[in-house]
Design a protein around this motif. Sequence first.
Motif, PDB file in Angstrom:
ATOM      1  N   VAL A  23       0.895  -1.166   0.000  1.00 40.14           N
ATOM      2  CA  VAL A  23       0.000   0.000   0.000  1.00 40.14           C
ATOM      3  C   VAL A  23       0.931   1.214   0.000  1.00 40.14           C
ATOM      4  CG1 VAL A  23      -1.729   1.304   1.286  1.00 40.14           C
ATOM      5  CG2 VAL A  23      -1.792  -1.209   1.298  1.00 40.14           C
ATOM      6  N   VAL A  24       0.737   2.106  -0.962  1.00 35.99           N
ATOM      7  CA  VAL A  24       1.630   3.269  -1.073  1.00 35.99           C
ATOM      8  C   VAL A  24       0.783   4.547  -1.056  1.00 35.99           C
ATOM      9  CG1 VAL A  24       3.483   4.370  -2.406  1.00 35.99           C
ATOM     10  CG2 VAL A  24       3.174   1.881  -2.504  1.00 35.99           C
ATOM     11  N   VAL A  25       1.157   5.465  -0.164  1.00 30.46           N
ATOM     12  CA  VAL A  25       0.442   6.751  -0.080  1.00 30.46           C
ATOM     13  C   VAL A  25       1.452   7.829  -0.454  1.00 30.46           C
ATOM     14  CG1 VAL A  25      -0.852   8.340   1.398  1.00 30.46           C
ATOM     15  CG2 VAL A  25      -0.954   5.864   1.823  1.00 30.46           C
ATOM     16  N   SER A  26       1.147   8.590  -1.521  1.00 34.18           N
ATOM     17  CA  SER A  26       2.104   9.632  -1.937  1.00 34.18           C
ATOM     18  C   SER A  26       1.366  10.744  -2.665  1.00 34.18           C
ATOM     19  CB  SER A  26       3.149   9.024  -2.883  1.00 34.18           C
ATOM     20  OG  SER A  26       3.824  10.057  -3.567  1.00 34.18           O
ATOM     21  N   ALA A  27       1.840  11.966  -2.443  1.00 37.03           N
ATOM     22  CA  ALA A  27       1.204  13.115  -3.121  1.00 37.03           C
ATOM     23  C   ALA A  27       1.531  13.080  -4.613  1.00 37.03           C
ATOM     24  CB  ALA A  27       1.706  14.403  -2.492  1.00 37.03           C
ATOM     25  N   LEU A  28       2.558  12.315  -4.985  1.00 34.22           N
ATOM     26  CA  LEU A  28       2.938  12.240  -6.401  1.00 34.22           C
ATOM     27  C   LEU A  28       1.849  11.572  -7.235  1.00 34.22           C
ATOM     28  CD1 LEU A  28       6.694  11.206  -6.010  1.00 34.22           C
ATOM     29  CD2 LEU A  28       5.799  13.395  -6.819  1.00 34.22           C
ATOM     30  N   PHE A  29       0.918  10.870  -6.554  1.00 36.55           N
ATOM     31  CA  PHE A  29      -0.140  10.176  -7.295  1.00 36.55           C
ATOM     32  C   PHE A  29      -1.240  11.119  -7.756  1.00 36.55           C
ATOM     33  CE2 PHE A  29       0.969   6.176  -4.675  1.00 36.55           C
ATOM     34  CZ  PHE A  29       1.921   5.815  -5.610  1.00 36.55           C
ATOM     35  N   GLU A  30      -1.246  12.329  -7.168  1.00 38.56           N
ATOM     36  CA  GLU A  30      -2.343  13.254  -7.486  1.00 38.56           C
ATOM     37  C   GLU A  30      -2.444  13.476  -8.995  1.00 38.56           C
ATOM     38  OE1 GLU A  30      -1.540  16.280  -4.631  1.00 38.56           O
ATOM     39  OE2 GLU A  30      -2.627  14.928  -3.293  1.00 38.56           O
ATOM     40  N   VAL A  62      -2.957   3.366 -13.774  1.00 35.43           N
ATOM     41  CA  VAL A  62      -1.810   2.772 -14.478  1.00 35.43           C
ATOM     42  C   VAL A  62      -0.559   3.594 -14.214  1.00 35.43           C
ATOM     43  CG1 VAL A  62      -0.849   2.286 -16.766  1.00 35.43           C
ATOM     44  CG2 VAL A  62      -3.231   1.788 -16.301  1.00 35.43           C
ATOM     45  N   GLN A  63      -0.685   4.928 -14.293  1.00 37.12           N
ATOM     46  CA  GLN A  63       0.493   5.782 -14.089  1.00 37.12           C
ATOM     47  C   GLN A  63       1.014   5.649 -12.665  1.00 37.12           C
ATOM     48  OE1 GLN A  63      -1.574   9.287 -15.243  1.00 37.12           O
ATOM     49  NE2 GLN A  63      -0.716   9.301 -17.316  1.00 37.12           N
ATOM     50  N   ARG A  64       0.088   5.553 -11.705  1.00 38.12           N
ATOM     51  CA  ARG A  64       0.510   5.386 -10.311  1.00 38.12           C
ATOM     52  C   ARG A  64       1.300   4.088 -10.161  1.00 38.12           C
ATOM     53  NH1 ARG A  64      -4.634   7.081  -6.478  1.00 38.12           N
ATOM     54  NH2 ARG A  64      -5.093   9.081  -7.435  1.00 38.12           N
ATOM     55  N   HIS A  65       0.734   3.019 -10.713  1.00 35.39           N
ATOM     56  CA  HIS A  65       1.413   1.719 -10.568  1.00 35.39           C
ATOM     57  C   HIS A  65       2.768   1.748 -11.270  1.00 35.39           C
ATOM     58  CE1 HIS A  65      -2.145  -0.947  -9.220  1.00 35.39           C
ATOM     59  NE2 HIS A  65      -2.394   0.308  -8.906  1.00 35.39           N
ATOM     60  N   GLN A  66       2.833   2.453 -12.430  1.00 28.61           N
ATOM     61  CA  GLN A  66       4.116   2.489 -13.160  1.00 28.61           C
ATOM     62  C   GLN A  66       5.194   3.184 -12.336  1.00 28.61           C
ATOM     63  OE1 GLN A  66       2.514   3.989 -16.864  1.00 28.61           O
ATOM     64  NE2 GLN A  66       3.097   2.114 -17.929  1.00 28.61           N
ATOM     65  N   MET A  80      -0.785  -3.987  -5.711  1.00 32.53           N
ATOM     66  CA  MET A  80      -0.612  -2.736  -4.972  1.00 32.53           C
ATOM     67  C   MET A  80      -1.874  -1.900  -4.920  1.00 32.53           C
ATOM     68  SD  MET A  80       1.760  -0.511  -7.517  1.00 32.53           S
ATOM     69  CE  MET A  80       2.593  -1.672  -8.570  1.00 32.53           C
ATOM     70  N   LYS A  81      -1.961  -1.121  -3.847  1.00 36.84           N
ATOM     71  CA  LYS A  81      -3.027  -0.137  -3.697  1.00 36.84           C
ATOM     72  C   LYS A  81      -2.321   1.221  -3.593  1.00 36.84           C
ATOM     73  CE  LYS A  81      -6.912  -2.486  -3.217  1.00 36.84           C
ATOM     74  NZ  LYS A  81      -7.868  -2.360  -4.320  1.00 36.84           N
ATOM     75  N   THR A  82      -2.769   2.172  -4.409  1.00 39.75           N
ATOM     76  CA  THR A  82      -2.078   3.477  -4.405  1.00 39.75           C
ATOM     77  C   THR A  82      -3.080   4.563  -4.002  1.00 39.75           C
ATOM     78  OG1 THR A  82      -2.649   3.629  -6.741  1.00 39.75           O
ATOM     79  CG2 THR A  82      -0.459   2.830  -6.218  1.00 39.75           C
TER      80      THR A  82
END
Lengths: 85, 107
Positions: free
Chosen positions: A35-42, A47-51, A71-73
């Motif tokens: 599980v990944v928490v990041s502001a970069l996912f905004e 698909v882009q998050r997982h990449q 994964m969960k983003t």
Amino acid sequence: MVSPDQVASMIKTGLPDAEVQVQDLTGGGDHYQVVVVSALFEGRSLVQRHQLVYRALQQEMDSEAIHALTMKTYTPQDWQALPTA
Amino acid sequence: MTQDVQQRIDSLVQQNKIMVFMKGTKLMPQCGFSNNVVQILNVLGVPFETCDVLADPEIRQGIKEYSSWPTIPQVYINGEFVGGSDILIELYQKGELQQMAEVALAS
């Protein structure tokens, strides 16, 4: 084969602000759920998050040290909005 | 990846509205994640084409470069890379996959 801490630190290298939870699904060190928490996912699609996460784990994925990764983003807002169990 | 492999992937992805690169076949998936994808598409009842990467090592390596995505299965809708098993599950749970499939099949 890699350890959960190695997986977490590699993701944090790629996503410096990330909060990461790593779970070894089989105990064999090559099937992971993260599980990944990041502001970069905004503003990024799933698909882009997982990449982004895959890129942080490029070598391990190519060498199949990690065979399977689920994964969960979340962005920080998504994460706060989650109903706490 | 050779030009030939790139072209083969391109044509598969362009000619099939819903294209799945998987381990095994629709009837005999050889991997749990590939099976997830096949089951979801079966439940949606949409027509889809598959390519067994286990039978084609060139495609198996080439597809990872093609989408810069390191794992199999890989699902393409209307020529666009959608994701692997867990993204399919998430899109399905949100009802987005149904929409995407209908738009693709209608176009």
